[in-house]
Design a protein around this motif. Sequence first.
Motif, short mmCIF file in Angstrom:
data_model
loop_
_atom_site.label_atom_id
_atom_site.label_comp_id
_atom_site.label_asym_id
_atom_site.label_seq_id
_atom_site.Cartn_x
_atom_site.Cartn_y
_atom_site.Cartn_z
N PRO A 1 0.68 -1.22 0.06
CA PRO A 1 0.09 -0.10 -0.02
C PRO A 1 0.76 1.23 0.01
N PHE A 2 1.84 1.05 0.43
CA PHE A 2 3.05 2.36 0.78
C PHE A 2 3.64 2.55 -0.51
N ALA A 3 4.40 1.60 -0.95
CA ALA A 3 5.39 1.54 -2.22
C ALA A 3 4.95 0.50 -3.20
N PRO A 4 3.58 0.78 -3.87
CA PRO A 4 3.12 -0.26 -4.78
C PRO A 4 3.96 -0.73 -5.93
N PHE A 5 4.73 0.15 -6.26
CA PHE A 5 5.43 -0.29 -7.83
C PHE A 5 6.47 -1.17 -7.40
N VAL A 6 7.27 -0.72 -6.47
CA VAL A 6 8.65 -1.85 -6.39
C VAL A 6 8.05 -3.11 -5.89
N THR A 7 7.02 -2.96 -4.80
CA THR A 7 6.61 -4.29 -4.25
C THR A 7 6.11 -5.32 -5.43
N GLU A 8 5.30 -4.61 -6.31
CA GLU A 8 4.66 -5.33 -7.32
C GLU A 8 5.75 -6.02 -8.34
N GLU A 9 6.68 -5.28 -8.71
CA GLU A 9 7.73 -5.75 -9.50
C GLU A 9 8.55 -6.86 -8.88
N LEU A 10 8.78 -6.86 -7.62
CA LEU A 10 9.50 -8.13 -6.91
C LEU A 10 8.51 -9.12 -6.91
N TYR A 11 7.48 -8.86 -6.55
CA TYR A 11 6.35 -9.88 -6.30
C TYR A 11 6.16 -10.62 -7.58
N GLN A 12 6.29 -10.03 -8.56
CA GLN A 12 6.15 -10.87 -10.09
C GLN A 12 7.02 -11.93 -10.26
N LYS A 13 8.38 -11.40 -9.64
CA LYS A 13 9.35 -12.31 -10.03
C LYS A 13 9.86 -13.48 -8.88
N LEU A 14 8.86 -13.45 -7.85
CA LEU A 14 9.26 -14.43 -6.64
C LEU A 14 8.55 -15.85 -7.07
N PRO A 15 9.60 -16.58 -6.44
CA PRO A 15 9.02 -18.28 -6.87
C PRO A 15 8.07 -18.62 -5.60
N LEU A 16 6.86 -18.45 -5.92
CA LEU A 16 5.70 -18.54 -4.85
C LEU A 16 4.57 -19.57 -5.50
N LEU A 17 3.88 -20.13 -4.66
CA LEU A 17 2.88 -21.03 -5.03
C LEU A 17 1.52 -20.09 -5.27
N ASN A 18 0.66 -20.53 -6.26
CA ASN A 18 -0.54 -19.82 -6.09
C ASN A 18 -0.47 -18.36 -6.24
N LYS A 19 0.39 -17.99 -7.26
CA LYS A 19 0.62 -16.50 -7.31
C LYS A 19 -0.60 -15.80 -7.95
N LYS A 20 -0.85 -14.65 -7.56
CA LYS A 20 -2.16 -13.88 -8.12
C LYS A 20 -1.47 -13.28 -9.27
N LYS A 21 -2.57 -12.88 -9.99
CA LYS A 21 -2.12 -11.89 -11.29
C LYS A 21 -1.28 -10.67 -10.96
N THR A 22 -1.83 -10.22 -9.70
CA THR A 22 -1.18 -9.10 -9.32
C THR A 22 -0.88 -9.02 -7.68
N LEU A 23 -0.27 -8.53 -6.94
CA LEU A 23 -0.13 -8.19 -5.54
C LEU A 23 -1.23 -7.64 -4.92
N MET A 24 -1.69 -6.72 -5.81
CA MET A 24 -2.67 -5.94 -5.47
C MET A 24 -3.96 -6.53 -4.69
N ILE A 25 -4.24 -8.00 -5.40
CA ILE A 25 -5.38 -8.82 -4.59
C ILE A 25 -4.86 -9.98 -3.72
N GLU A 26 -3.37 -9.75 -3.43
CA GLU A 26 -2.94 -11.16 -2.46
C GLU A 26 -3.69 -10.64 -1.18
N ARG A 27 -4.05 -11.61 -0.11
CA ARG A 27 -4.12 -11.42 0.98
C ARG A 27 -3.33 -10.94 1.84
N TRP A 28 -4.00 -10.07 2.67
CA TRP A 28 -3.00 -9.38 3.80
C TRP A 28 -2.61 -10.22 4.75
N PRO A 29 -1.09 -10.42 5.09
CA PRO A 29 -0.98 -11.69 5.87
C PRO A 29 -1.12 -11.60 7.26
N VAL A 30 -1.73 -10.82 7.68
CA VAL A 30 -1.84 -10.64 9.10
C VAL A 30 -3.43 -11.21 9.45
#
Length: 725
Positions: free
Chosen positions: A696-725
């Motif tokens: 929410p604070f720095a949406p661009f750089v976080t999205e850019e990295l998220y797209q590259k991370l090796p994760l299971l069930n990755k969403k189309k964008t970080l925007m709709i990932e579930r809040w981890p708490v």
Amino acid sequence: MAKLEELPKTYNPQQAEARIYKLWEKSGFFNPDNLPKAFKEPFSIILPPPNVTGTLHMGHAAMLAFEDVLIRWQRMKGFRTLWLPGTDHAAIATQSKVENMLYKEKKQTRHDLGRTEFLKLVGEFAQESHDTIVNQIRRMGSSLDWSREAFTLDEKRNLAVNTAFQRMYEGGLIYRGDRIVNWDPRMQTTVSDDEIEWKEEKTPFYYLRYGPFTIGTARPETKFGDKYVVMHPKDKRYAQYKHGDIIPLEWINGKITATVIKDEAVDMEFGSGVMTITPFHDRTDFEIAERHHLEKERIIDLKGKLLPIAGEFAGTYITKARPQIIEKLRNKDLLERVDENYVHRLATNSRGGNVIEPQIMRQWFVAVNKEFPFPHAGLKGIKKGQKTTIKRLMLHVVKTKQVEILPKRFEKVYFHWVNNLRDWCISRQIWYGHRIPVWYRGEKLSCGAQQPKGKGWEQDQDTLDTWFSSGLWTLSTLGWPKETKDLKTFHPTSVLETGYDILFFWVARMILMTTYLLGEVPFKTVYLHGLVRDSQGRKMSKSLGNVINPLDMVNAYGADATRLSLLIGTAPGQDISLSEDRVRGYRNFVNKIWNIGRFTLLKTEDFKPLKTPPPLGTEEKRILKEFHRTAEQATRSLERFQFSHAAEIMYHYLWHTFADKVIEQSKPVLQDPKKKKARQYVLVQVLADSLKILHPFAPFVTEELYQKLPLLNKKKTLMIERWPV
RNA sequence: GGGCUCGUAGCUCAGUUGGUUAGAGCGCGUCGUUGACAUCGACGAGGUCUCCAGUUCAAAUCUGGACGAGCCCACCA
């Protein structure tokens, strides 16, 4: 998997941001209708519409940053989130801007062009401003639902304005009357009380002989028609004069008779404790005249020239006439003395700077103290049919916390303002804006958007105060007066976020309009941010040359850094002082995030995410636990609207815990084939969840990295990932 | 005249319901690293948290007052 060439050592926001914003827009998730089914409960913010008078400034950037944090956070928490954009036609500000340009470029006035031509010109200017502004809003990374974009002067909003006017007129809350208003003789329009800017000015203060009295004035040019002399009923010095006494005396242009009036508005301490009144050109005097049913006479015309009552001064501009009048008074021995060090408060129009001349004029008003039966059911604490007034409604919803104002201290300011509210003059003599939906034929009057049947009807020439249409903003953007699905779903809106400087102008008026028209509050929480100032706390202004343009910052350091510089180190309702150094500092942080990601990606090239995590050692468990504690703290801060604190927690964690400790300590562990996998898993997990919280604070750089991370069930964008708490 | 906010490191500012060595950005010093990082890391200099009094086991944080800076509102002609 990540390739080295895709991971430059330095994060390049210029290259990434446009691409990522496109990805978001393409995903469709800015629009709540496109969110997955699991996103159920609505959450809505209507964007305070920037004026179409030019370009975005840092205040807008701060507003966009705060609101996007809320929106992105709530969206990730699983809310069906709507953030609705729009722009404001800002009637008087826009018109005066175009008029100035027209005069500078062609030496023409709006009257030379005529209403239709002039409005075309304003429309073109507004369109151009709009395009610039909308582009700038996108550059900030704002996750706004552009499909619902609105304009305060478009057709749908015009329907809302006309409907509101008509309902309030029929409900007896809008009336036409002859009242004293703030008149701008140069712009030839009324100006609302809130748009007056008081300027201090040293001016001579004259003591004049008025029969047996001495009266003080800074404005001798208004004194021609003064035939009432007012004093406090308890003033012993004047006890011999009774209310209604008539005293003949010699005045500027000959003999007159003065009538004694006793009124408590007179300050016994000031001057001689006696004053004469000019009800046509002074609010206090007007009110005294109303109380005692006194005659009112116009002295100054609408252009600022004296009328025939001024005798030989008729037709002269007041500023020019003043010294001449003083000269005459002196010659007639009516001038007792002059105080040269008097400081006078001069009313000027904050839009354009012209001096305001109060005038009694026939205008349209909203009655704030008139009782009416409340027409709706469902508002807590007020029953349908119960007698109330607009003022009481405005106080009620805030007192009962149906609208919560943050920070709390502004509640007091709000109450004070509402308590002192006068009837609101809503008609303006400018051309740009919503035309008043009233038609005249001789003595007849008809209220409605459409011209009544029959010949000879003519629409009111005036337009509405721009705040009349923006007061409807939370309603009109959701489709009101039509009973749309949006209105049902998203109203009342969740949060109104704006600068404290427009608490009165706007926030209060939305509460007024919405509670009356819909019987609901327009929003549940008002969050007020401070004004953005320069590094020395001064207001940013062209003349000081200290303006920092948000787009320049975005171009130089990226939107993430610009946002962080406005979010961190700031407190609610407290002014924000901004310097380029500060933005540069957060650019370094964004780059740090990038490199944390880069390191993690390079060290996990051979890592395949599995459904069941690998067995973890005690150190790995400790790292996870530490992160969770941090994440919880950040979330708690967000829940309390402590944006700065939340971002700071993550800043500190990522830089000084994750990078300095976890990563450093992981370097040898990653060399050990037995321990490698568990550590890779933890690094990827913690990084992924950190990116979520920071998104929410720095949406661009976080999205850019998220797209590259090796994760299971990755969403189309970080925007709709579930809040981890 | 009424109300509000602020006064914390050289500068610009954070400090959540009072609780261990008071933080960030920029700036400054020493050393190290330059194969995640327009660097980065380690260590450090620098603060009587404007002043005074009080509450408390404990106050930058609460209360009262003083001084200073700024803002908002108001019908002193």
